[in-house]
Design an enzyme around this catalytic site. Structure first.
Site: not given
Ligand code: NAD
Ligand code: DAU
Length: 352
Positions: A85, A130-132, A160, A211-212, A220, A278, A282
């Site tokens: 979550a 996360t790696d962030e 995080k 949008p880039v 990434r 940007d 970023h």
């Molecule tokens: P997501 O945004 O798709 O889903 C998040 C879920 O958490 C949703 O279902 C939302 O309803 C629930 N949530 C939010 N706040 C809450 C609260 N207060 N109580 C209970 N539930 C709540 O997220 P995701 O992309 O599936 O990411 C899941 C986890 O993995 C996160 O912790 C994120 O930081 C981590 N993560 C994501 C990525 C990625 O690339 N998406 C990479 C590395 C780590």
């Molecule tokens: O690295 C792990 C993380 O990856 C997770 O912890 C985060 O929850 C997840 O959202 C993701 O973060 P990013 O910021 O890397 O993901 P996002 O998809 O938002 O963007 C990926 C890359 O693309 C980033 O460099 C920003 C760029 N971007 C993103 C969007 C939405 C664009 O250039 N245009 C866009 O419209």
């Protein structure tokens, strides 16, 4: 032995894949999906999970900041928590950091405390990070290892990193059985279409501009969501308490390269690419060293980037109703239309 697992955020992108995989791979595991259903949750997934879960799956609409978490843990005799979550979108964290602190920091602290309150059994706690948290790498620096300094740049990454530190402190101070995973950028089916890959695929399918941000040369490290879930499962089953495990498929790519590959798979022109302002602060490059989880727990990724992209594009093509329903919602359109303008104000604010 893990038998009753509370998965928080199980209606989101990664959590829903994790639950489906856990139920499929372990016939003796029961899952409670604990999710407050924010904008990022997709209720359609609930029906899908009910179907695959049979009698071994239950859903609870609940918030990780709730005062009742300990009661729930006792009532369902939970022996492990896997915490997915979170508020997860970096762009949103720039506009509304408070909601990120509430869930990602206060919520995690609340879960940790609740798990300690349960006296009947010691609850194992896997915190998904996360790696962030490591911040941005320079082009030629080595990939981040688990002991690298935390240097988060966005409010999301900072929230995080804060939670990671609280989780580690709980292990060191109270002997709590806490494990942390840090994964790279996930992609796959059911990802909310505000993130780069699903936004790109759905915009391209509707012949809209992609949008880039900035010059598009940000790097990434991409992993197919199923590989991430299997790694978290390996940590849940075999990880050592107090340890951090990086998860990466070692597939670093500049955004533009990934975007062009997806447009090619879809047969859409590169002229859909539109360079825009940007994202503030970023991060230029993420890249993880995942030797520890590979050597200690025997995990390895199964999908190449090309295989994962083909599967993902195919899913978004076959499930247009799913993402169109989200994109047609007022809040989605308002957000997409307004947040870049707000970024511009943020940048202007910093310059003046
Ligand atoms: P997501 O945004 O798709 O889903 C998040 C879920 O958490 C949703 O279902 C939302 O309803 C629930 N949530 C939010 N706040 C809450 C609260 N207060 N109580 C209970 N539930 C709540 O997220 P995701 O992309 O599936 O990411 C899941 C986890 O993995 C996160 O912790 C994120 O930081 C981590 N993560 C994501 C990525 C990625 O690339 N998406 C990479 C590395 C780590
Ligand atoms: O690295 C792990 C993380 O990856 C997770 O912890 C985060 O929850 C997840 O959202 C993701 O973060 P990013 O910021 O890397 O993901 P996002 O998809 O938002 O963007 C990926 C890359 O693309 C980033 O460099 C920003 C760029 N971007 C993103 C969007 C939405 C664009 O250039 N245009 C866009 O419209």
């Amino acid at each position: 032995m893990t038998k009753r697992v509370l998965v928080t955020g199980g209606c989101g992108f990664i959590g829903s894949h994790f639950i489906a995989g856990l139920l499929a791979d372990h016939a003796d595991i029961q899952v409670v999906n604990f999710d407050s259903l924010t904008y990022a949750a997709h209720p359609d997934t609930l029906a899908h999970l009910e179907e695959v879960g049979g009698g071994r799956y239950q859903f609870l609409k609940a918030d990780i900041t709730s005062a009742h978490v300990a009661e729930i843990l006792s009532q369902y005799r939970i022996d492990s928590i896997v915490n997915f979550a979170a508020e997860t979108h970096v762009d949103r964290s720039i506009l509304d950091p408070g909601s990120f602190v509430r869930t990602n920091v206060v919520g995690v602290q609340n879960l940790l405390s609740a798990a300690r309150e349960v006296k009947e059994r010691k609850i194992r706690f896997v915190h998904v990070s996360t790696d962030e948290v490591y911040g941005s790498l320079s082009p030629d620096s080595p990939t981040s290892i688990e002991t690298a300094v935390l240097d988060p740049n966005s409010p999301y990454a900072a929230s995080k990193a804060s939670a990671d530190l609280l989780a580690l402190a709980s292990h060191r101070t109270y002997g709590q059985e806490v494990l942390i995973t840090r994964c790279t950028n996930n992609f796959g089916p059911f990802q909310f279409p505000e993130k780069l890959l699903p936004l790109l695929i759905s915009n391209a399918l509707e012949d809209k501009a992609i949008p880039v941000y900035g010059d598009g040369m940000q790097v990434r490290d991409w992993i197919y969501v199923v590989d991430h879930c299997r790694a978290v499962d390996a940590v849940l089953q075999k990880g050592r308490p107090g340890q951090i495990y990086n998860i990466s498929a070692s597939q670093e790519r500049p955004n533009l390269e990934v975007i062009r590959s997806v447009l090619d798979i879809l047969g859409k022109p590169h002229s859909l690419i539109q360079f825009v302002g940007d994202r503030p602060a970023h991060d230029r490059r993420y890249g993880l060293n995942s030797s520890k989880i590979r050597e200690d727990l025997g995990w390895a990724p199964s999908y190449t980037l090309d295989q994962g992209l083909a599967l993902t594009v195919d899913w978004y093509l076959r499930n247009q109703e799913w993402w169109k329903k989200i994109r047609n919602k007022d809040f989605f359109q308002y957000y997409q239309a307004n947040y870049r303008e707000k970024f511009a104000q943020t940048e202007a604010g910093r310059v003046s």
